[in-house]
Enzyme design. Structure first.
Site, PDB file in Angstrom:
ATOM      1  N   LYS A 267      -7.325 -80.255  44.328  1.00 26.28           N
ATOM      2  CA  LYS A 267      -8.290 -79.949  45.387  1.00 26.28           C
ATOM      3  C   LYS A 267      -9.611 -80.666  45.131  1.00 26.28           C
ATOM      4  O   LYS A 267      -9.900 -81.103  44.029  1.00 26.28           O
ATOM      5  CB  LYS A 267      -8.524 -78.437  45.464  1.00 26.28           C
ATOM      6  N   ASP A 268     -10.425 -80.703  46.183  1.00 23.48           N
ATOM      7  CA  ASP A 268     -11.701 -81.391  46.142  1.00 23.48           C
ATOM      8  C   ASP A 268     -12.621 -80.871  45.049  1.00 23.48           C
ATOM      9  O   ASP A 268     -12.558 -79.715  44.666  1.00 23.48           O
ATOM     10  CB  ASP A 268     -12.452 -81.217  47.464  1.00 23.48           C
ATOM     11  N   LYS A 269     -13.503 -81.745  44.633  1.00 22.61           N
ATOM     12  CA  LYS A 269     -14.547 -81.322  43.709  1.00 22.61           C
ATOM     13  C   LYS A 269     -15.714 -80.714  44.469  1.00 22.61           C
ATOM     14  O   LYS A 269     -16.095 -79.578  44.232  1.00 22.61           O
ATOM     15  CB  LYS A 269     -15.028 -82.508  42.875  1.00 22.61           C
TER      16      LYS A 269
END
Length: 635
Positions: A267-269
């Site tokens: 998942k995104d940071k």
């Protein structure tokens, strides 16, 4: 993150716009593209994740803008077309990381939430092979208080000393274990002072210990009940942290290898994300105990199962996105979101796929596929324009001047970046064995380069397909029957929708559209020095089977509202953690000074949320363009 002062027309964000789902293109078997590799390649919109090229902290606007002058725009990677003809409008995407929330959609199609921090009762019944003394028999209440304060940095002293009165090795071992088990993040050592033995507890990395957690001792041998599943599944809630960073933190706390954890997607940071994780034979009690020490991470919804998780098993991701300070009228917003809901967006690979620096990842991928290994090394290590960390600049200069891998490696304080791993390989195997040296880079990072090249070809050909035939299925297009691609006849095309049409990523195990656009694949690859009829590589990992990908994606569960607010620093989303803490939901002022678009939608795996947002705003999502627009506003 320091917040931007809102202005009348501000577009974009200072940093990258990662989408919600990492993806890996298969190299063995042609199929519909979806996540495959566990621990897949990092998001390339996250600076420093892959190559260590840019600072991980917030950059000054001028420095970051200078770096991005040499970055890519959407045109550079074939992103050209829109689905609808509505008028675009401006807004701030990800002004705060809490403006981008990603909830995984699990295997059963249920959106994953963190809503329970309790431990299953059976998790408490974990007898050890050698039952230790009760903690109350080892540590006094005062010692526990001091250790707790040290663990949370409330203790002004830099350590806690505990005198061992009845000194035996066994007694010291019990005290060491009790401290490390009860207070994750603390390390211990034995010291002798004036003939007396003390056990000293300390944070080995000072105040960095909670961000990069010091490994803690854990009970070595556990009895694991046969009627309990071998894997503890839990929900990981994280803020502004990459999935692999989070896994590494948990690994250090629990003294485990990162590959003991499994998950369905990275998942995104720069976001708030919620996803399911599984770990082998670690109790929910131990995991739950970490919650009081973790920063920007929370674990919950524990249960035991007999299987790990596999990348790509997820059904997709649900996004809650805030676009602040929008300039569009209510009518424009309505038109844009109605089109997104009814028709969708072009399923381009987002800008994160291609890197943020002056050397795009797909250029490296092209060199790998051409078997031009000198060019591969040159692209990764040569000096490049734009702002970089000073040590990387010195490393590149040293390489350009001496071509000495050991000398260049000494310029890097962190040898784990791609440049460091390649230089280490060159120093071990020599410059005449580049293929083996390149193999020192983790496999997923190496495959990232060739997948990036495939993605740039796919984007370019899809733009040509839409330019030539618009948004309808035509003779010669491809559709999937099961996992097999089928070429449409004119009659069949009449009964198909654009949402059925797929385009191939180039490879040895795919077919191509029979219309003129399909024939363009051969011309495009030929211009890059590649033979479309020979996509097998002498190194098996770099042989591309290819895959099929839908050209138009229609999101599910699309909802939106325009909200008004006065304070640009407040969160406009009620997160899972805030709900657990019983914090109030944001209150919107109907007469507020600023307008924001709150939109929610669900996407399948391997689909870029930034491309859906691009369709709504009609704006270039590249960091280069966003930075130029922001810099103009800041100045």
């Amino acid at each position: 993150m320091a917040q931007s002062e809102p202005g009348p027309v501000l577009v974009g964000e200072k940093r990258g716009c990662p989408d919600g789902e990492e993806d890996g293109t298969p190299t063995k078997k042609a199929r519909v593209e979806k996540d495959q590799e566990n621990g897949g390649p990092p998001h390339h919109g996250e600076e420093d994740e892959t190559t260590g090229d840019a600072s991980d902290g917030e950059e000054g606007v001028e420095t970051f803008a200078d770096m991005m002058k040499h970055g890519l725009t959407e045109v550079d990677v074939g992103i050209l077309k829109y689905v609808s003809d509505h008028e675009g409008f401006s807004g701030i995407l990800k002004e705060r990381y809490s403006d981008f929330v990603v909830n995984e959609i699990g295997k059963q199609g249920k959106i994953v939430h963190l809503d329970d921090l309790s431990v299953p009762p059976e998790a408490e019944e974990v007898p050890e092979v050698e039952p230790p003394l009760e903690d109350s028999d080892v540590l006094t209440e005062e010692q526990k208080k001091q250790l707790g304060e040290l663990q949370l940095f409330k203790n002004k002293e830099d350590n806690v000393s505990i005198e061992v009165i009845d000194d035996t090795k066994e007694k010291r071992t019990v005290v060491h274990k009790a401290i490390k088990t009860l207070y994750p993040g603390l390390e211990t050592k034995t010291e002798e002072r004036d003939g007396r033995k003390f056990i000293v507890a300390y944070h080995a990395a000072g105040k960095k210990a909670l961000a990069e957690v010091i490994a803690t001792a854990a009970p070595r041998k556990h009895f694991w009940p046969k009627n309990r599943g071998s894997f503890c599944h839990f929900v990981l809630y994280k803020e502004n942290k990459d999935t692999m960073d989070a896994i590494n933190v948990l690994s250090k706390f629990l003294r485990l290898r990162p590959n003991m954890f499994s998950y369905m997607g990275t998942k995104d940071k720069r976001a708030i994300t919620v996803q399911e994780i599984a770990v082998l034979k670690i109790t929910a009690e131990r995991l739950s105990h970490l919650n009081k020490c973790l920063i920007n991470l929370k674990l919950g919804n524990f249960c035991y199962k007999n299987h790990p998780l596999k990348l790509g098993e997820l059904q997709g991701n649900h996004f809650t996105v805030i676009i602040r300070n929008i300039s569009g009228t209510d009518e424009q917003v309505q038109q844009a979101l109605t089109s997104l809901k009814q028709t969708g967006f072009v399923n381009y690979y987002g800008m994160q796929r291609f890197g943020t620096t002056a050397v795009p990842t797909h250029h490296v991928g092209r060199a790998i596929l051409k078997d031009d290994w000198k060019e591969v090394v040159d692209l990764i290590l040569k000096p490049r324009p734009g702002a970089e960390k000073e040590f990387l600049v010195r490393c590149r200069e040293e390489w350009a001047k001496t071509q000495d891998p050991e000398a260049a490696l000494k310029k890097l304080p962190n040898k784990r970046c791609v440049e460091g791993q390649l230089l280490r390989g060159l120093s071990i195997y020599g410059k005449k064995n580049i293929v083996t040296a390149f193999g020192m880079i983790p496999r997923n990072n190496r495959l990232m380069y060739i997948h990036s090249y495939q993605s740039s070809v796919w984007n370019t050909m899809v733009s040509r397909r839409i330019e030539a035939f618009g948004l309808k299925a035509v003779e010669g297009d491809l559709v999937l029957k099961g996992t097999t691609a089928h070429v449409l006849s004119a009659v069949e095309a009449e009964g198909c929708s654009i949402h059925d049409v797929v385009m191939p990523l180039p490879g040895f195990d795919v077919i191509y559209p029979s219309h003129p656009v399909g024939k363009g694949y051969r011309e495009l690859l030929s211009a890059d020095g590649l033979d479309i009829d020979n996509m097998r590589h002498k190194v098996k990992d770099y042989s591309l089977a290819g895959a099929y990908r839908r050209i138009i994606i229609r999101p599910c569960d699309v909802t939106w509202e325009i909200v008004r607010y006065d304070d640009p620093k407040i969160s406009l989303v009620h997160s899972d953690f805030e709900k657990l803490e019983n914090k109030p939901a944001p209150i919107f002022n109907k007469e507020g000074k600023y307008r924001a678009l709150r939109m929610e939608f669900s996407l399948p795996p391997s689909t870029y949320a930034t491309m859906a947002i691009r369709e709504v705003l009609k704006l270039d999502t590249s960091i280069k363009k966003q930075t130029q627009l922001n810099t103009t506003w800041f100045n």
